[in-house]
Structures are given as C-alpha cells and as structure tokens.
Design a protein around this motif. Structure first.
Motif, short mmCIF file in Angstrom:
data_model
loop_
_atom_site.label_atom_id
_atom_site.label_comp_id
_atom_site.label_asym_id
_atom_site.label_seq_id
_atom_site.Cartn_x
_atom_site.Cartn_y
_atom_site.Cartn_z
N SER A 279 0.85 -1.62 -0.36
CA SER A 279 -0.25 0.60 -0.19
C SER A 279 0.69 1.50 0.11
CB SER A 279 -1.08 0.41 1.11
OG SER A 279 0.00 0.11 2.39
N THR A 280 2.57 0.55 0.21
CA THR A 280 3.19 2.82 0.28
C THR A 280 3.15 2.82 -1.38
OG1 THR A 280 3.76 1.61 2.52
CG2 THR A 280 4.69 3.65 0.71
N LEU A 281 2.56 4.61 -1.69
CA LEU A 281 3.12 4.61 -2.51
C LEU A 281 4.07 5.59 -2.27
CD1 LEU A 281 -0.54 5.80 -3.28
CD2 LEU A 281 -0.04 3.71 -4.47
N ILE A 282 4.74 6.10 -1.69
CA ILE A 282 5.80 7.18 -1.75
C ILE A 282 7.08 6.85 -0.31
CG2 ILE A 282 6.37 9.29 -2.12
CD1 ILE A 282 4.15 10.08 -3.47
N GLY A 283 7.27 6.84 -0.33
CA GLY A 283 8.49 6.77 0.59
C GLY A 283 9.86 7.78 0.31
N GLY A 284 9.87 8.37 1.50
CA GLY A 284 10.75 8.86 1.84
C GLY A 284 11.45 9.68 2.93
N GLY A 285 12.64 10.56 3.16
CA GLY A 285 12.79 10.82 5.08
C GLY A 285 14.39 11.43 4.31
N ARG A 286 14.41 12.17 5.67
CA ARG A 286 16.43 12.68 5.67
C ARG A 286 16.86 12.40 5.55
NH1 ARG A 286 17.90 17.54 6.01
NH2 ARG A 286 15.39 18.55 5.07
N TYR A 287 18.17 12.45 4.70
CA TYR A 287 19.74 11.41 5.39
C TYR A 287 20.80 12.46 5.53
CZ TYR A 287 19.56 12.23 0.11
OH TYR A 287 18.97 12.36 -1.01
N ASP A 288 20.40 13.36 6.88
CA ASP A 288 21.36 13.90 6.74
C ASP A 288 23.41 13.45 6.82
OD1 ASP A 288 19.78 15.52 7.02
OD2 ASP A 288 19.50 15.94 9.37
N ARG A 289 23.77 12.33 6.87
CA ARG A 289 25.09 11.46 6.76
C ARG A 289 25.23 11.19 5.87
NH1 ARG A 289 22.98 9.92 13.31
NH2 ARG A 289 21.75 7.84 12.08
N MET A 290 24.08 11.10 4.36
CA MET A 290 24.92 10.24 3.99
C MET A 290 26.21 10.93 2.95
SD MET A 290 23.47 8.56 0.04
CE MET A 290 22.12 8.24 1.51
N VAL A 291 25.56 12.33 3.00
CA VAL A 291 26.63 12.99 1.85
C VAL A 291 27.58 12.78 1.87
CG1 VAL A 291 27.70 15.07 1.07
CG2 VAL A 291 24.71 14.14 0.40
N GLN A 292 28.35 12.94 3.77
CA GLN A 292 29.60 13.07 4.16
C GLN A 292 30.48 11.71 4.28
OE1 GLN A 292 30.21 14.33 8.32
NE2 GLN A 292 31.98 15.41 7.89
N SER A 293 29.77 10.60 5.07
CA SER A 293 30.60 9.41 4.82
C SER A 293 30.32 9.13 3.33
CB SER A 293 28.47 8.58 5.11
OG SER A 293 28.73 8.41 3.84
N LEU A 294 30.22 9.57 2.76
CA LEU A 294 30.91 9.41 0.94
C LEU A 294 31.40 10.25 0.40
CD1 LEU A 294 27.08 8.93 -0.79
CD2 LEU A 294 28.86 7.07 -0.71
N GLY A 295 32.19 11.11 1.90
CA GLY A 295 34.02 11.40 1.16
C GLY A 295 33.56 12.54 1.00
N HIS A 296 32.44 13.23 1.12
CA HIS A 296 32.63 14.95 1.12
C HIS A 296 33.15 15.34 2.83
CE1 HIS A 296 30.92 19.58 1.22
NE2 HIS A 296 30.31 18.65 -0.42
N LYS A 297 33.80 16.51 2.77
CA LYS A 297 34.71 16.83 3.41
C LYS A 297 33.66 17.50 5.20
CE LYS A 297 34.71 21.76 1.14
NZ LYS A 297 33.88 21.53 -0.02
N SER A 298 32.22 17.92 4.76
CA SER A 298 31.52 18.75 5.71
C SER A 298 30.39 18.23 5.60
CB SER A 298 31.44 20.40 5.71
OG SER A 298 30.85 20.33 4.31
N PRO A 299 29.65 17.67 5.92
CA PRO A 299 28.21 17.49 6.35
C PRO A 299 27.62 18.18 5.39
CG PRO A 299 28.41 17.35 8.68
CD PRO A 299 29.69 17.98 8.09
N VAL A 300 26.82 17.54 4.50
CA VAL A 300 25.38 18.56 4.05
C VAL A 300 24.43 17.44 4.44
CG1 VAL A 300 24.44 18.52 1.93
CG2 VAL A 300 26.94 18.22 1.56
N PRO A 301 23.16 18.46 5.46
CA PRO A 301 21.65 17.65 5.45
C PRO A 301 21.27 17.59 3.61
CG PRO A 301 21.59 19.76 5.26
CD PRO A 301 23.71 19.80 5.36
#
Ligand code: AMP
Length: 434
Positions: A279-301
């Motif tokens: 029944s879930t048509l759309i799913g979403g959310g915030r992932y404030d840690r991912m960009v930095q964990s991929l090697g970006h120098k600072s966190p990007v929300p």
C-alpha cells in the motif's frame, strides 16, 4: 526453450506506454515547478555504495541486490536512486557550485524480491532529492510536492504517515531500547523477526506478521528518545503541514527498510485495498549523514523521496493520451507510392501525425483502415490524382471530400481542414480556407 522476460520484470508496450508517459510528464512538470532539475546517473554502481549506505542487515542489501563481478569490479544494478544521486553529488563537487541542490530522477530500479501485485524485480521510481537544506521547511515542501503529484493523478484516497528517527545517536539508542523490549518476548515473534531482535529490531515494527504486530504494538516509541533539537525540527515540520492544511498521522512505527535515514521519515499510503500489502506509494526521509559518509569534506543535510510508478499507475486512471492520427495517406496503386511518400513526408515535417499505407487494397479497404485507426483525414491518390497532380482529401469526421492540387499551398489547405472542429459542426469557421 522459450525465451521469456525475466520473472518479476515486464514489458511496457503501447498503448500502456502512453499511460507511463502521461504519469512521468505529470511528475516532471510538478517537480520542475518546485525547482527540481533532472539528474541522470548510471544504472550500475559499485556494490559497496549500496552496502555502506543502505546498510548490511537490510533486506535490500542482504537478499535483493543484483550484484556481479566484472573485470574485478564489484557492481550492482541500482536497487534505488538515492545512494547513486548522493554519490554523483559528491563526485561532481556540486556543493561548491550552489548552496542548495534540487534534483529529480525517473527510472528503473532492480530488487530480487518475491514478485507480487505491486512488487516487481524491475520497477520504476520517480524521486526528488534536496541537498544543502536542513529543513524542516523544505521537508514540508517535499511532502506538498508528493501531495500535488497524487492529486494530479486523481488519487485522493491516501494517508500521509510521519515520523522522526532523530539524529546523532538516537537511532542507536532506539535500537538498543527495542532490543531490550523484544528480547524477553522473543518467543512470541515470527521466525524472521526473532532473528532481527539484535541485528535490526526496527524492522520488526513494520513486519506484516500479525504475531509481530501484536508484540510491536506496545514497543517504546522513538519519539520519546528525541533530543530537544530533533523534537523541535519534527514539531516545526508538523506546523508547516498544518499551515498547508495537509492532513497526516504521526506514526512512530514508521521506520522504513533502508538504514540511512535521520530525522524526518514519511510515507504516502493508499487507503484503498487494491494493492493489498503493497500500500505504500511513496516513501521518503532525511539522510543528513550520507553525503559526508561518501567522502564530502563537511556534512550536507539532505532529504528525498521515491514514488513507485507501477503502484501509482495501478490506481490512477490515465486519460487517453495517444496522439490523434491526422492524415491517413492511401496510395491506391503502386505507381502512386512515390507521390504518397513525398506527401506524407511534407505533412510530417509540418508537424502532423500521419500514416502511410503501402499495403495496397481497394478504396473501401483503405477507408476502413483509416477509420479504424481513428484518422481525421484520408488522403487518396489514385489514377486521376496522379494524372492531375492532386490528392483527394476525405474528411472522415464530416463525410466530405475535396480534391486539392499538390502545389505550395497544399500543406496549408490540409492544415485548415485539421483546424476545423472534429465533429463537423463547422464551429471554428476554418472550412472556407479549404
Ligand atoms: P523504497 O525505495 O523501498 O523506499 O520504495 C519507495 C517506493 O518505491 C515504494 O513506496 C513503492 O511504491 C516503490 N517500490 C519499492 N519496491 C518496489 C517493488 N519491488 N516493486 C514495485 N514498487 C516498488
């Protein structure tokens, strides 16, 4: 051996593909109105991208990825769009060019799930991602965008579920709290959930098993563990949705199957039972840690969502969007083929949807085919027309016919006919142009 499409994957052929184009263009239109631009990333990514970001212990990573090795590279056909988009955001140093980035994507995703209604192994998602804005105003905008898409598709029977997973170590503390809660009641859980008590107790909350749901009903709520900032963020998001008069339910059992989420989580579910458990048509959310964990120098929300296009199309009633056939060009003898080909090409270059019938046959047969294809005009070229350098235009809506010379004004005369209203009432007054 009969070769068939891979299980859980299907062909999308005309006329169904018109429905897909309709859906995708509604989505693109709305996303662009909200300032999103399209990002197209590869279907293949390095396997560790998904293992790291989606997380070992999730169904997607443990059981559902199409992964293989080629030239010593470990590759995976993308199971979702967020990790690849974030990888592209970091790799292309996009944060240096603009403070906030809004991207959308549309395309196929691949998960080796057990096929069911609304659940496929190749399915399609349209999604949006915002980088560089910690919300909660943009969280509310993103949910409003989802509501606009759902409304544009005519799907009113939807409910928005909202939760917050907090930031920092909230998730870890919540896991511990859930493990502590489920451990003494382990025997009451389904076999799958028993295994998750330590590895991934959050997933027990969205288990479909009745036994699990019964135990989970009294589980502690993540909302009780939020720190002041996370709580304020969540409350402001709810305030913004109230400002927009968008109804929602706060659902502390909403956890979603991917590990990368922080703070805002949301789902749009259909309240009809057409899709059963899917029944879930759309799913979403915030992932404030991912960009930095991929090697970006600072966190990007960051925040994003994905909608399942198969599920939306199962519920929507697309309008008939196949373009109307303007001219059916019918050479009545082989000697007329050359002229017919030039005629049809002139008309197509002028922007008209035309069919050329090179199969031959009687005048009656040609007219029957033209009508069968819903043609507006049938352009006949027979012996007389060949001799006089002309074409006979049969107006299939008005049951009129007229012979016109193939001179410089020919295309304009066809155009005038087409501009005339379809039902033959003559309301547009364009007939005089013929
Ligand atoms: P997810 O990426 O798991 O958050 O899923 C987002 C949306 O994609 C879901 O709400 C569904 O609409 C759709 N979706 C996910 N998995 C599938 C699947 N196997 N088949 C069809 N649609 C899916």
């Amino acid at each position: 051996m009969e070769l068939r499409a891979v299980r859980g994957m299907r062909d999308i052929l005309p006329p169904e593909s018109w429905d897909w184009q309709w859906l995708e263009s509604r989505f693109r239109e709305i996303a662009e109105r909200y300032g999103f631009a399209e990002a197209r990333t590869p279907l293949l990514e390095a396997t560790p991208l998904f293992v790291r970001e989606i997380g070992a212990g999730t169904d997607v990573v443990d059981k559902e990825m199409y992964s293989f090795e080629r030239h010593r590279d470990q590759l995976t056909v993308r199971p979702e769009g967020t990790a690849g988009a974030a990888r592209a955001y970091v790799q292309n140093a996009v944060s240096g060019r603009e403070p906030v980035t809004r991207w959308y994507y549309v395309g196929p995703m691949f998960r080796a799930e057990r096929p069911a209604k609304g659940r496929y192994r190749q399915f399609h998602q349209a999604g949006c991602e915002i980088y560089g804005d910690e919300g909660p105003l943009c969280d509310a905008e993103l949910i409003a965008l989802c509501v606009d898409v759902i409304t544009a598709l005519g799907l009113d029977d939807c409910r928005i579920h909202l939760n917050s997973l907090g930031s920092g170590d909230t998730r870890a503390r919540y896991r511990d709290a859930l493990t502590a809660y489920f451990e003494p009641r382990r025997a009451e859980l389904s076999e799958v959930s028993q295994r998750r008590v330590h590895d991934n107790p959050l997933r027990i909350l969205d288990s479909k098993s009745e036994a699990d749901q019964k135990v989970a009903a009294d589980a502690p709520s993540v909302l009780g563990l939020l720190d002041d900032e996370d709580r304020a963020h969540f409350e402001r998001l709810q305030g913004h949705l109230d400002d927009l008069e968008i109804p929602y339910v706060v659902d502390p059992t909403l956890v979603r199957g991917l590990d990368y989420y922080t703070r805002t989580l949301f789902e749009l579910k259909t309240t009809t039972d057409t899709l059963g458990a899917q029944s879930t048509l759309i799913g979403g959310g915030r992932y404030d840690r991912m960009v930095q964990s991929l090697g970006h120098k600072s966190p990007v929300p960051a925040i994003g969502f994905a909608m399942g296009l198969e599920r939306l199309l199962t519920l929507a009633t697309p309008p008939a969007t196949a373009p109307r056939l303007a001219c059916y060009v019918a050479p009545l003898r082989p000697e007329a083929h050359g002229v017919a080909l030039r005629v049809v090409t002139r008309l197509r270059r002028a922007g008209h949807h035309c069919e050329l019938d090179g199969r031959g046959g009687s005048l009656k047969a040609m007219l029957r085919r033209a009508n069968g294809m819903g043609g507006r005009l049938c352009l006949l070229i027979g012996e007389d027309e060949l001799a006089t350098g002309s074409v006979t235009i049969k107006d299939l809506a008005r049951h009129e016919q007229q012979t016109v010379t193939l001179d410089d004004g020919f295309v304009a005369r066809v155009q005038a006919r087409l501009d005339d209203d379809d039902d033959g009432s003559g309301a547009s007054g364009a007939e005089t142009a013929g």
